[in-house]
Design a protein around this motif. Structure first.
Motif, mmCIF file in Angstrom:
data_model
loop_
_atom_site.group_PDB
_atom_site.id
_atom_site.type_symbol
_atom_site.label_atom_id
_atom_site.label_comp_id
_atom_site.label_asym_id
_atom_site.label_seq_id
_atom_site.Cartn_x
_atom_site.Cartn_y
_atom_site.Cartn_z
ATOM 1 N N SER A 96 -4.683 3.022 -8.105
ATOM 2 C CA SER A 96 -4.075 2.640 -6.817
ATOM 3 C C SER A 96 -5.064 1.843 -5.975
ATOM 4 O O SER A 96 -4.734 0.802 -5.399
ATOM 5 C CB SER A 96 -3.633 3.899 -6.057
ATOM 6 O OG SER A 96 -2.644 4.594 -6.797
ATOM 7 N N ARG A 97 -6.315 2.320 -5.953
ATOM 8 C CA ARG A 97 -7.317 1.607 -5.154
ATOM 9 C C ARG A 97 -7.608 0.234 -5.767
ATOM 10 O O ARG A 97 -7.789 -0.760 -5.065
ATOM 11 C CB ARG A 97 -8.592 2.448 -5.056
ATOM 12 C CG ARG A 97 -8.476 3.616 -4.076
ATOM 13 C CD ARG A 97 -9.825 4.256 -3.776
ATOM 14 N NE ARG A 97 -10.383 4.936 -4.954
ATOM 15 C CZ ARG A 97 -10.079 6.191 -5.301
ATOM 16 N NH1 ARG A 97 -9.179 6.867 -4.598
ATOM 17 N NH2 ARG A 97 -10.649 6.773 -6.366
ATOM 18 N N HIS B 243 0.836 -1.206 0.000
ATOM 19 C CA HIS B 243 0.000 0.000 0.000
ATOM 20 C C HIS B 243 0.875 1.262 0.000
ATOM 21 O O HIS B 243 0.650 2.189 -0.782
ATOM 22 C CB HIS B 243 -0.910 0.016 1.234
ATOM 23 C CG HIS B 243 -1.831 1.206 1.266
ATOM 24 N ND1 HIS B 243 -2.893 1.343 0.394
ATOM 25 C CD2 HIS B 243 -1.812 2.327 2.028
ATOM 26 C CE1 HIS B 243 -3.500 2.496 0.629
ATOM 27 N NE2 HIS B 243 -2.871 3.102 1.619
ATOM 28 N N GLU C 261 0.390 -8.226 5.593
ATOM 29 C CA GLU C 261 0.700 -7.222 4.568
ATOM 30 C C GLU C 261 1.668 -7.784 3.538
ATOM 31 O O GLU C 261 2.598 -8.553 3.868
ATOM 32 C CB GLU C 261 1.380 -5.995 5.228
ATOM 33 C CG GLU C 261 0.447 -5.152 6.093
ATOM 34 C CD GLU C 261 -0.519 -4.298 5.255
ATOM 35 O OE1 GLU C 261 -1.389 -3.652 5.859
ATOM 36 O OE2 GLU C 261 -0.423 -4.311 4.001
ATOM 37 N N SER D 273 -4.920 -2.119 -4.793
ATOM 38 C CA SER D 273 -5.095 -2.496 -3.385
ATOM 39 C C SER D 273 -6.217 -3.521 -3.217
ATOM 40 O O SER D 273 -6.098 -4.466 -2.430
ATOM 41 C CB SER D 273 -5.377 -1.245 -2.529
ATOM 42 O OG SER D 273 -4.254 -0.373 -2.566
#
Ligand code: P6P
Length: 341
Positions: free
Chosen positions: A26-27, A8, A192, A30
Motif C-alpha cells: 500500500s505504501r 489513498h 489527489e 502511494s
C-alpha cells in the motif's frame, strides 16, 4: 453524485481486505502516486520550460543543466522508492543495469519495481499524451541483502501489481493488484488521484486497430492479412471497416483500447526482428492490466506473462486487446506462419 474516493482511501480499503497485509505494498503504491504527480507537473510545464524558461541553451533559470524529462521522471521515482523503504531495487528504461539500493532500510524492502518513467517522451515536443508504466514483484533474494538480477528477471505472472499513468487531457493512474483494474483521475485542485473508473473492463470486441502501418510490408504476412481482411474490409453486419488510430504512445493507445475496445500491435519487423517494445517494463505490466480487464496479450505466438525473461531490456513482439479481435489476429498468424518474418 457518487462519493469522492481518493486513491489513498481506495488502497487502504483494499488493504483491509487482506487481514495479513502489513501495508508495505500500500505504501509502495502511494509512493508511485506521489512520484506520478511530480512527473505530471513537469510534463505540464515541459513546453514552457523548453521553449521559454529553458531558452538559454541547456540551463534553466537556476543555472542548472536542463535534464531530459525522461531522466527527471526516472529520478522522481527512484528518490520516492529510496525514501519509502519498501523497494530494495529497480530496473528502468533509463538505466542500462538494474539498481540495487544500498541503505539498510532499502535492503530490508520486500519489493522490486521495473518501470518506464516516461514512455513515448519523443511526443512531448508535439504535445501528444505520454505515460509511465510500472511493474511490481516480490524480491526473490533474501531480505536484508542487496537486490540482484534474478529479482528483476521474473515472469509476468509473478507480478503483484502493475499499472500506468497517462499524462493526457487529464492525468490518470490505472493499476491492478490482481483483483481487477481501477482508474483514478488526478484532480489538480486538491492534488489527489480520485476514483473515476471503478472495475474497468475491456470490451470483448472492438472496431479500432492501432499499428504503425509504415511497418505493414516488413512484418509477417499473417498480420498484414489480419489488417487487410478484418480491419480494412467492411465485414458482414457492419456498415464500414474498422477505424485506424495510432498515437505512437503505447500508454495512450492502450488506454483507449482498454476503454473502447480494440487491438494494439507492435510486431517483429525486418528492422526490429525481436519487436520494439520491452518485455519487463512495457509489455508485462500492460499485459497484466489487459488480462485483469478481460483482454488478451501475446507475442503473436505465446502469452506474454508466461515468458521467462533473460535480459533486462529484452524486446518482444506485442499484441494486446479485446479478446475477439486478438483471437482473429492469432488465427491469421497461425495460418500464415507464426510471429516471424
Ligand atoms: P513507432 C514510444 O517510443 C514507443 O515505445 C511506444 O510508446 C509506441 O507505441 C511505439 O514506441 C511507437 O513506435 O516505431 O511506431 O514510432
Amino acid at each position: 453524485m457518487s462519493q469522492l474516493v481518493t486513491l489513498h482511501e481506495f488502497i487502504m480499503a483494499r488493504q483491509a481486505d487482506f487481514p495479513f497485509a502489513s501495508g508495505e505494498l500500500s505504501r509502495l503504491l502511494s509512493d508511485i502516486a506521489v512520484a506520478s504527480k511530480m512527473v505530471s507537473m513537469d510534463v505540464r510545464r515541459a513546453g514552457l520550460v523548453d521553449h521559454i524558461l529553458g531558452a538559454e541553451g541547456n540551463t534553466n533559470v537556476q543555472g542548472e543543466e536542463q535534464q531530459k524529462l525522461d531522466v527527471v521522471a526516472d529520478n522522481h521515482f527512484i528518490n520516492l522508492f529510496k525514501a519509502g523503504g519498501e523497494v530494495c531495487g529497480i530496473a528502468s528504461e533509463e538505466n542500462d543495469d538494474y539498481l540495487p539500493f544500498k541503505s539498510q532500510k532499502s535492503r530490508d524492502g520486500k519489493y522490486v519495481v521495473l518501470f518506464d518513467p516516461l514512455d513515448g517522451s519523443s511526443n512531448i515536443d508535439v504535445n501528444v499524451s505520454i505515460g509511465t508504466i510500472f511493474s511490481v514483484y516480490r524480491r526473490k533474494s533474501k531480505t536484508g541483502e542487496e537486490a540482484n538480477l534474478q529479482d528483476m528477471l521474473q515472469a509476468g505472472h509473478e507480478q503483484v501489481a502493475a499499472g500506468y499513468v497517462v499524462y493526457g487531457s487529464s492525468t490518470m493512474l490505472v493499476y491492478t493488484t490482481g483483483r481487477g483494474v481501477n482508474g483514478f483521475t488526478l484532480d489538480p485542485l486538491i492534488g489527489e488521484f480520485c476514483l473515476s473508473h471503478p472495475d474497468m473492463k475491456m470490451p470483448e470486441n472492438g472496431r479500432i486497430y492501432a499499428i504503425n502501418e509504415g511497418n505493414i510490408n516488413i512484418c509477417n504476412p499473417g498480420l498484414k492479412k489480419y489488417v487487410q481482411t478484418y480491419c480494412q474490409q467492411t465485414r458482414e453486419g457492419a456498415s464500414r471497416p474498422y477505424s485506424g488510430r495510432y498515437i505512437g504512445s503505447l500508454v495512450a493507445d492502450f488506454h483507449r483500447t482498454l476503454i473502447k475496445g480494440g487491438i494494439y500491435v507492435y510486431p517483429s519487423t525486418t528492422t526490429d526482428p525481436e519487436g520494439k517494445l520491452r518485455l519487463l517494463y512495457e509489455c508485462n505490466p500492460i499485459a497484466f492490466i489487459a488480462e485483469q480487464a478481460g483482454g488478451l496479450a501475446t507475442t503473436g505466438v505465446e502469452r506474454v506473462m508466461e515468458i521467462q525473461p533473460e535480459r533486462l531490456h529484452q524486446r518482444i513482439p506485442f499484441y494486446v486487446g479485446s479478446k475477439t479481435m486478438m483471437k482473429q489476429a492469432m488465427a491469421c498468424l497461425e495460418k500464415d506462419g507464426p510471429e516471424s518474418i
